[in-house]
Design a protein around this motif. Structure first.
Motif, PDB file in Angstrom:
ATOM      1  N   ILE A 186       0.839  -1.202   0.000  1.00  0.00           N
ATOM      2  CA  ILE A 186       0.000   0.000   0.000  1.00  0.00           C
ATOM      3  C   ILE A 186       0.874   1.252   0.000  1.00  0.00           C
ATOM      4  N   ASP A 189       2.429   1.726  -3.341  1.00  0.00           N
ATOM      5  CA  ASP A 189       1.446   1.652  -4.417  1.00  0.00           C
ATOM      6  C   ASP A 189       1.827   0.574  -5.439  1.00  0.00           C
ATOM      7  N   TRP A 191       0.716  -2.656  -5.279  1.00  0.00           N
ATOM      8  CA  TRP A 191      -0.501  -3.414  -5.553  1.00  0.00           C
ATOM      9  C   TRP A 191      -1.687  -2.573  -5.091  1.00  0.00           C
ATOM     10  N   SER A 192      -2.729  -2.565  -5.878  1.00  0.00           N
ATOM     11  CA  SER A 192      -3.923  -1.828  -5.469  1.00  0.00           C
ATOM     12  C   SER A 192      -4.623  -2.576  -4.346  1.00  0.00           C
ATOM     13  N   THR A 193      -5.400  -1.879  -3.581  1.00  0.00           N
ATOM     14  CA  THR A 193      -6.142  -2.536  -2.503  1.00  0.00           C
ATOM     15  C   THR A 193      -7.143  -3.537  -3.075  1.00  0.00           C
ATOM     16  N   TRP A 194      -7.633  -3.262  -4.285  1.00  0.00           N
ATOM     17  CA  TRP A 194      -8.542  -4.232  -4.901  1.00  0.00           C
ATOM     18  C   TRP A 194      -7.817  -5.546  -5.175  1.00  0.00           C
ATOM     19  N   GLU A 195      -6.564  -5.467  -5.662  1.00  0.00           N
ATOM     20  CA  GLU A 195      -5.776  -6.681  -5.921  1.00  0.00           C
ATOM     21  C   GLU A 195      -5.422  -7.379  -4.607  1.00  0.00           C
ATOM     22  N   ARG A 329       0.489  10.814  -3.847  1.00  0.00           N
ATOM     23  CA  ARG A 329      -0.212   9.657  -4.416  1.00  0.00           C
ATOM     24  C   ARG A 329      -1.322  10.106  -5.362  1.00  0.00           C
ATOM     25  N   SER A 347     -12.856  -2.016  -1.783  1.00  0.00           N
ATOM     26  CA  SER A 347     -11.409  -2.224  -1.902  1.00  0.00           C
ATOM     27  C   SER A 347     -10.695  -1.132  -2.689  1.00  0.00           C
ATOM     28  N   VAL A 348     -11.229   0.095  -2.705  1.00  0.00           N
ATOM     29  CA  VAL A 348     -10.609   1.172  -3.462  1.00  0.00           C
ATOM     30  C   VAL A 348     -10.226   2.304  -2.503  1.00  0.00           C
TER      31      VAL A 348
END
Length: 592
Positions: A186, A189, A191-195, A329, A347-348
């Motif tokens: 996180i 950045d 991996w996205s939180t969705w992933e 960010r 998850s975004v």
């Protein structure tokens, strides 16, 4: 706003176009933009329910008659709000502003009587608002203390989160169940939180180290979102975290909530010994600049101080350090001071400006969370009022100094009503009155024969505040005012300095300058008889209001003489046929 939500979609689209263009042209803040949108919604909802054939409603056609719809809508607005509310006039004014913009556009037709309505009176009173009172001193101290404790906790939490993230690695390499790896992903950045959410196994397969990040009250269907939200809060500020900074900056600068929360990096200029802040007052359309000194001891501070430090420079530096990762960010430049991060749609990560009234993260929620109890209403604007009260006390009521960031009229209308200032004003008036009464009603000094003879002693004059010349004048009768002598007829508490006393001898027995000599006793007896006759002619209320104090002091001065002195004075009055010496103005008053 979607015009298709209304039956009068054409009209909604016309007003919506004007709304969008107005907000862009005037660079309105989010709150103002929403107010215009709400006005459009309310009016279009009214048209849908009260105009025949609303689907044909448009400002370009005479039918249906929108002028009639506008006037009827305005007539009904006051009934929808509390008595005295300003909302009806605000709504009507916003609608007129939008229609006026459309009329001025050369390629947008507006027919009917709307043009005349725009030029005429609005038809609604502005209303009034109930001004808020300030927090008590104890409430403000409790707020600042709790805010400082929260700031320390927030600072420590985020530092620990970044320290843990630095120990992590790419979760694709080190594993998806290690909290440090998820924080690393996180923070960088990667991996996205969705992933991350997709790669997390079921809740039952989480190790205790990861489950510890999950809030205790997490619903079964939201465990992934709640976990991601908890991880994001270990690295970035949440809306709830920003309340403490807002409270402390308001207390440190004395400025309003929107002025503090609207600051960005370009508004701040650090100097060697001070910080310069450019505030923006949207309602006054002003940008006041303020300078605040820097506490030199902060540079040597290692640990968090135990007591709150209301240092604007220190608070801004802390907030900039915490907000900068979010700004980078999001690609924001300059860096806004008040930025928040949250997880939405499961998850975004969403990065937005601070909202003081965000659901479940508002000021009242912060108060309850930190156990701070304040009197109703629990409104952050009262903190600004508290700062104004403190400034009023510091400047001893000089409005020109207190109203240094707005007009004097604004101070009188919005700040001078508070309980504390009313008490202070009452105390000032009472103190001034008491000082005047003390000077004016202190009463005369009564001298016996022995006291008069002792005036020749060197120490007697200074003890009574008399010079040698004044003593000679007193003996010779030059200071005789009739019923008494006078220390200084030109320094009367009843008149202007330098002018001869305007009320002698009527008020001599209410004056500290009066010196009652034994030789004044005959005139005193005549004056007492005169007041007794006057008491019979006037109403009790009139007499008490004008002569009660004088008569009481006069009778006390007569009682201080012996019976022999009083008898001798009566004999002198009869033998010499003495009369009371009064000015002509007094005879006019008494004989009327």
């Amino acid at each position: 706003m979607n015009p298709a939500d209304f039956m009068c979609s054409t009209l909604a689209g016309e007003l919506g176009d004007e709304w969008v263009e107005l907000v862009e042209a005037m660079d309105y803040k989010l709150g103002t933009a929403r107010q215009f949108r709400n006005t459009v919604r309310e009016f279009c909802t009214f048209v849908d329910g009260n105009v025949s054939r609303p689907h044909k409603a448009t400002m370009a056609h005479a039918e249906p008659d929108l002028h009639s719809a506008v006037t009827e809508w305005i007539k009904g607005l006051p009934a929808s709000y509390a008595a005295g509310s300003r909302a009806p006039a605000w709504h009507a004014g916003r609608l007129r502003q939008l229609i006026e913009r459309r009329i001025e556009h050369p390629e947008r037709a507006v027919v009917g009587h709307l043009t005349g309505w725009v030029k005429g009176a609005l038809g609604l009173r502005r209303g009034k608002t109930e001004e808020l009172d300030e927090f008590t001193r104890a409430e403000k101290l409790a707020l600042v203390k709790a805010a400082w404790a929260d700031l320390v906790a927030v600072d420590a939490r985020i530092k620990e989160g970044w320290a843990l993230a630095e120990r992590g690695v790419d979760p694709a390499v080190g594993g998806w169940l290690e909290p440090a790896n998820l924080l690393w992903a996180i923070a960088h950045d990667a991996w996205s939180t969705w992933e991350i959410s997709r790669r997390l196994p079921r809740r039952a397969e989480w190790p205790p180290s990861l489950a510890a990040f999950l809030p205790d009250n997490a619903p079964p269907g939201l465990v992934r979102q709640m976990l991601l939200g908890s991880l994001v809060r270990r690295l970035f500020l949440h809306n709830m975290d920003l309340h403490c900074f807002r409270i402390l900056l308001m207390a440190a600068t004395g400025h309003a909530s929107e002025e503090v929360s609207g600051l960005d990096e370009n508004d701040i200029e650090f100097g060697p010994k001070s910080v310069m802040i450019d505030f923006t007052k949207n309602r006054a359309d002003a940008e006041p600049r303020r300078s605040y000194g820097i506490d030199a001891s902060l540079s040597q501070a290692i640990l968090h101080p135990a007591r709150p430090r209301l240092d604007p420079a220190d608070l801004i530096r802390r907030l900039l350090d915490l907000s900068r990762p979010l700004a980078e960010r999001q690609g924001l430049d300059p860096v806004p001071l008040f930025l928040r991060a949250s997880v939405i749609n499961g998850s975004v990560i969403q990065i937005k400006p601070f909202l003081g009234h965000l659901q479940n993260a508002k000021f009242t929620t912060w108060l309850a969370l930190h156990g701070v109890s304040v009197s109703e209403p629990a409104d952050i604007r009262r903190l600004r009022k508290s700062g104004k009260v403190e400034k009023a006390i510091a400047f001893k009521g000089r409005v020109s100094d207190i109203a240094d960031d707005h007009s004097v009229e604004t101070f009188h209308g919005h700040y001078a009503h508070g309980t504390t200032l009313r008490v202070i004003a009452g105390n000032v008036v009472t103190a001034a009155q008491q000082r005047w009464f003390t000077q004016a009603l202190e009463g005369p000094t009564i001298l016996t024969e022995e006291a008069v003879e002792s005036l020749d002693a060197p120490e007697a004059g200074p003890a009574m505040g008399l010079s040698a010349q004044e003593i000679d004048d007193l003996r010779s009768g030059q200071l005789d005012m009739g019923v008494s002598g006078c220390k200084n007829p030109r320094q009367s508490p009843w008149g202007k300095p330098g002018e001869l006393c305007p009320v002698a001898p009527l008020r001599c027995f209410e004056c500290r300058n009066a010196l009652v000599l034994p030789s004044n006793l005959p005139q005193m007896l005549l004056f007492a008889d005169h007041l007794e006759r006057l008491q019979m002619r006037l109403t009790p209320q009139h007499f008490d209001a004008n002569w009660k104090q004088s008569r009481a002091n006069l009778l006390a001065a007569i009682d201080a003489r012996s019976d022999a002195e009083i008898a001798q004075a009566h004999q002198q009055i009869a033998d010499d046929e003495l009369t009371l010496h009064l000015p002509l103005s007094a005879h006019v008053e008494f004989d009327s």
